[in-house]
Design an enzyme around this catalytic site. Structure first.
Site, PDB file in Angstrom:
ATOM      1  N   GLN A  19       0.707  -1.248  -0.052  1.00  0.00           N
ATOM      2  CA  GLN A  19       0.132   0.006   0.010  1.00  0.00           C
ATOM      3  C   GLN A  19       0.753   1.274  -0.078  1.00  0.00           C
ATOM      4  OE1 GLN A  19      -2.600  -1.979   3.332  1.00  0.00           O
ATOM      5  NE2 GLN A  19      -4.009  -0.232   2.207  1.00  0.00           N
ATOM      6  N   HIS A 113       0.746  -9.477   4.523  1.00  0.00           N
ATOM      7  CA  HIS A 113      -0.174  -8.360   4.740  1.00  0.00           C
ATOM      8  C   HIS A 113      -1.102  -8.449   3.117  1.00  0.00           C
ATOM      9  CE1 HIS A 113      -1.854  -4.721   6.652  1.00  0.00           C
ATOM     10  NE2 HIS A 113      -2.562  -5.009   5.382  1.00  0.00           N
ATOM     11  N   ASN A 157      -1.596 -10.877   8.625  1.00  0.00           N
ATOM     12  CA  ASN A 157      -2.374  -9.805   8.770  1.00  0.00           C
ATOM     13  C   ASN A 157      -3.854 -10.368   8.263  1.00  0.00           C
ATOM     14  OD1 ASN A 157      -3.106  -6.776   9.419  1.00  0.00           O
ATOM     15  ND2 ASN A 157      -4.090  -7.142   7.143  1.00  0.00           N
ATOM     16  N   GLU A 158      -4.864 -10.135   9.332  1.00  0.00           N
ATOM     17  CA  GLU A 158      -6.251 -10.431   9.082  1.00  0.00           C
ATOM     18  C   GLU A 158      -6.394 -11.824   8.365  1.00  0.00           C
ATOM     19  OE1 GLU A 158      -8.103  -6.926   7.338  1.00  0.00           O
ATOM     20  OE2 GLU A 158      -7.927  -5.853   9.254  1.00  0.00           O
TER      21      GLU A 158
HETATM   22  C1  BGC Z   1      -6.300  -3.807   6.290  1.00  0.00           C
HETATM   23  C2  BGC Z   1      -5.694  -2.639   5.773  1.00  0.00           C
HETATM   24  C3  BGC Z   1      -6.528  -1.521   5.114  1.00  0.00           C
HETATM   25  C4  BGC Z   1      -7.403  -1.200   6.218  1.00  0.00           C
HETATM   26  C5  BGC Z   1      -8.429  -0.149   5.878  1.00  0.00           C
HETATM   27  C6  BGC Z   1      -7.657  -3.466   6.594  1.00  0.00           C
HETATM   28  O1  BGC Z   1      -8.488  -4.314   6.822  1.00  0.00           O
HETATM   29  O2  BGC Z   1      -5.479  -4.405   7.100  1.00  0.00           O
HETATM   30  O3  BGC Z   1      -4.775  -3.028   4.486  1.00  0.00           O
HETATM   31  O4  BGC Z   1      -6.099  -0.622   4.440  1.00  0.00           O
HETATM   32  O5  BGC Z   1      -8.394  -2.103   6.534  1.00  0.00           O
HETATM   33  O6  BGC Z   1      -9.442  -0.641   5.065  1.00  0.00           O
END
Ligand code: BGC
Length: 413
Positions: A19, A113, A157-158
């Site tokens: 990003q 990520h 991540n997530e």
């Molecule tokens: C993610 C980010 C994303 C942010 C805002 C999260 O789900 O980890 O990469 O930019 O939310 O939408």
């Protein structure tokens, strides 16, 4: 009344490599951004050129008052072809870590990520259980090179995001890749077929969840077993799931599909990372849209900073390990609204601490306006504005607001 946070509380901001770095050309997302009929609003391009500008960016976040920076390593740079590791890329991240230390900033590193190398995604990606081994090999290599400088480690991540979006019916339960001709084209361009192509979010959500869960559990041991000794955990996308009008069963099913397997696994971790932006309501028929009268944001969900307190409580109850808020933030062009959001969200963090929940830190998403995936550069989550023509950084009032709280380690509640 001022509330003082526990000594050593982490005040950070977060980014993700794809990003902000720019020109992540060996990744699956770069490919998906450039096929005809792409699902992405625009390509990531130079992003924030953070790959070259990180020294100034890290210095700036320290100057604003933050004591930690959460960023991710880009697997597609470190292992651009299978089994071929780039020492230059690893050294780049070593320099980034060193720059955090030079600025008195605690580095929190995410190993994955969303983006993956093309070769990985072309050969099954996260849909393929056996591919967890490939992720582990990369984690091992990265930890051996960087572990002594890492202070907090997030494996994936997530890791539950695909499942959460399917459970809230934001994504179809069998994935969207089969229905999107541009994804089939991306698969073809990297020498695969759409059936084999397994990018995060676009493939089968529950297969992705299961591979990621397994990969996380094993990666935690790998990254803790290498050079360095730092706390490790997974980060989770968590909306505040609420039941209305008989929606308890639907809500509980969504929790069971997207939260509980990870929170239970997190009991053996050093912490769990909570990432919250809004809530999701369920009635007896399933997920509901925004409630009338509640303002919505550019991302489509409700403006509801109180969601964070609810997810911290839920995660704490089920994971029973320390919590870092590894992401919380708002995409808005109204920086005053951002300040309100942060103030109300922090109030919730304070209530949790007062109730004895072990919250160790708060990372605002994001350090700067950046590439918001499918949405492109539209949503502005940053504390710092980035001029897309010149790459000039301009801190917003919200950066000073949150930076001052960080510096004081106290908050006027
Ligand atoms: C993610 C980010 C994303 C942010 C805002 C999260 O789900 O980890 O990469 O930019 O939310 O939408």
């Amino acid at each position: 009344m001022a509330f003082t946070f526990p000594k050593g509380f982490i005040w950070g901001t977060a980014t993700a490599a794809h990003q902000v770095e720019g020109n992540n050309v060996n990744s699956d997302f770069w490919l998906l951004e450039h096929v005809p009929g792409t699902l992405f609003a625009e390509p990531s391009g130079d992003a924030c050129d953070h790959f070259h500008r990180y020294p100034q960016d890290v210095a700036l976040l320290a100057q604003l008052g933050f004591n930690s920076y959460r960023f991710s390593l880009e697997w597609a740079r470190i292992e651009p072809e299978e089994g071929r590791f780039s020492l230059a890329a690893l050294d780049h991240y070593r320099r980034m870590l060193a720059s955090c230390h030079e600025n008195g900033v605690t580095p929190c590193v995410t190993f994955h990520h969303f983006t993956s190398p093309r070769w990985f995604t072309a050969d099954g990606g996260w849909e393929e259980k056996r591919n967890a081994d490939r992720f582990l090999r990369y984690c091992e290599r990265a930890t051996n090179h960087l572990g002594d400088l890492i202070r907090i480690g997030c494996t994936i991540n997530e890791a539950n995001l695909a499942a959460m979006l399917a459970a809230t019916r934001t994504l179809p339960r069998d994935g969207i890749k089969a229905q999107a001709p541009s994804v089939a084209e991306a698969a073809r361009r990297c020498g695969g077929t759409v059936e084999r192509f397994g990018p995060f979010l676009l493939g089968h959500p529950f297969k992705i969840r299961d591979t990621m869960l397994d990969a996380h559990v094993r990666a935690r041991d790998v990254i803790k077993g290498g050079r360095g000794d730092f706390p490790a955990g997974v980060t989770l996308a968590m909306m505040d799931f609420q039941a209305v009008a008989g929606g308890e069963a639907m809500r509980d099913q969504a929790r069971a599909e997207s939260y509980l397997p990870f929170l239970e696994a997190a009991r053996r971790d050093d912490f769990v990372g909570v990432q919250t932006y809004s809530r999701q309501r369920f009635d007896a028929n399933g997920p509901l849209g925004p409630e009338e009268g509640v303002p919505t944001l550019i991302m489509g969900y409700e403006f509801l900073p109180e969601a964070l307190e609810a997810t911290i409580r839920y995660a704490g109850e089920h994971a029973r390990v320390p919590i870092y808020v590894t992401e919380n933030g708002i995409g808005t062009t109204d920086d005053g609204q951002r300040i309100t959001y942060v103030r109300r969200a922090l109030k919730g963090v304070v209530q949790c601490l007062r109730d004895g929940i072990d919250v160790r830190g708060y990372y605002y998403w994001s350090l700067m306006d950046n590439f918001e995936w499918l949405f492109g550069y539209g949503p502005q989550f940053g504390l710092i504005a980035v001029d897309r023509g010149t790459q000039r950084r301009q801190p917003k009032p919200s950066a000073d607001y949150l930076g001052a709280i960080a510096r004081a380690n106290a908050f006027d509640i």
